[in-house]
Design a protein around this motif. Structure first.
Motif, short mmCIF file in Angstrom:
data_model
loop_
_atom_site.label_atom_id
_atom_site.label_comp_id
_atom_site.label_asym_id
_atom_site.label_seq_id
_atom_site.Cartn_x
_atom_site.Cartn_y
_atom_site.Cartn_z
N VAL A 95 56.99 47.02 49.00
CA VAL A 95 56.67 46.35 47.74
C VAL A 95 55.36 46.79 47.12
O VAL A 95 55.03 46.37 46.01
N GLY A 96 54.58 47.63 47.81
CA GLY A 96 53.32 48.07 47.23
C GLY A 96 52.69 49.18 48.04
O GLY A 96 53.02 49.38 49.21
N CYS A 97 51.78 49.89 47.38
CA CYS A 97 51.07 50.97 48.07
C CYS A 97 49.69 51.15 47.46
O CYS A 97 49.40 50.65 46.37
N GLY A 98 48.87 51.87 48.16
CA GLY A 98 47.55 52.25 47.70
C GLY A 98 47.00 53.28 48.67
O GLY A 98 47.43 53.35 49.82
N ILE A 110 39.79 55.12 45.32
CA ILE A 110 41.06 54.44 45.53
C ILE A 110 42.03 54.94 44.46
O ILE A 110 41.68 55.01 43.28
N LYS A 111 43.23 55.28 44.89
CA LYS A 111 44.24 55.85 44.00
C LYS A 111 45.57 55.12 44.14
O LYS A 111 45.88 54.57 45.19
N ARG A 112 46.37 55.18 43.09
CA ARG A 112 47.77 54.80 43.07
C ARG A 112 48.08 53.45 43.69
O ARG A 112 49.02 53.31 44.47
N VAL A 113 47.31 52.44 43.33
CA VAL A 113 47.64 51.07 43.76
C VAL A 113 48.76 50.59 42.84
O VAL A 113 48.59 50.56 41.62
N PHE A 114 49.88 50.26 43.44
CA PHE A 114 51.04 49.82 42.67
C PHE A 114 51.79 48.78 43.47
O PHE A 114 51.97 48.91 44.67
N GLN A 127 45.37 42.51 48.64
CA GLN A 127 45.37 42.85 50.07
C GLN A 127 45.23 44.36 50.27
O GLN A 127 44.45 44.80 51.12
N LEU A 128 45.96 45.13 49.48
CA LEU A 128 45.86 46.59 49.59
C LEU A 128 44.46 47.06 49.25
O LEU A 128 43.85 47.84 50.00
N CYS A 129 43.92 46.60 48.13
CA CYS A 129 42.58 47.03 47.71
C CYS A 129 41.51 46.63 48.71
O CYS A 129 40.62 47.41 49.03
#
Length: 192
Positions: A95-98, A110-114, A127-129
């Motif tokens: 459901v998400g990445c970063g 930090i790149k490509r947080v989606f 949470q990802l960040c």
């Protein structure tokens, strides 16, 4: 908690769960494939977003170059000073990445947080960040930088809540793209 992964201490463990969302490192296999698909979904999301220039996005992220970039993610974001994270929900759906990588010895980007539409509003991006910021700090970086699109208001609000401040571009960006991007920075206290 710190775990061992390829002889490098990882702050964001291979698997950690908060609020039904589990974060995983994603440098190979099914997790990497899921991240690559989420990145494709992110590009499509940007192209469909009102206020985003299709011409600029296509110029800055042409599909052929973007696909080539996705193939190099494990190298670009390799340990010991970069990482790729994947968020999965309780059913195991991605459901998400970063991801992060060094720009210089003191700066991590930090790149490509989606986050997929089904998981928005559940603090997945936060949470990802936070995991990426924590990892950058553990890796000894003095600051974290990132950029986002001017139309991504929720992302901007998240970065400000997390203690990032607005700044100018931190690396060369094509002039045509600059009006569509905002840049942020967060200093990191030393762990020494």
């Amino acid at each position: 908690m710190t775990t061992q992964n390829d002889a490098v201490h990882i702050v964001a463990p291979r698997s950690t769960s908060t609020g039904g969302i589990t974060l995983h490192t994603a440098h190979s296999g099914d997790n990497l494939a899921a991240v690559q698909q989420l990145c494709r979904d992110y590009r499509t999301f940007l192209l469909d977003l009102p206020g985003v220039s299709v011409e600029v996005t296509s110029m800055f992220r042409p599909l052929s170059r973007f696909d080539a970039l996705l193939d190099t993610l494990p190298t670009l974001h390799a340990r010991p000073t970069g990482t790729i994270l994947l968020a999965r929900d309780t059913g195991g759906t991605a459901v998400g990445c970063g991801m992060s990588h060094p720009l210089d010895p003191n700066t991590c980007e930090i790149k490509r947080v989606f986050v997929s539409p089904s998981a928005r509003g559940k603090r997945v991006a936060e949470q990802l960040c936070q995991a990426l910021v924590d990892q950058a700090q553990a890796d000894g970086f003095a600051r974290v930088v990132l950029d986002t699109h001017t139309e991504l208001h929720a992302a901007q609000a998240l970065y400000l809540r997390m203690g990032f401040t607005a700044r100018g571009p931190y690396q060369p960006i094509p002039d045509a793209v600059l009006p569509e991007l905002l840049f942020f920075e967060k200093p990191l206290p030393s762990m020494a």
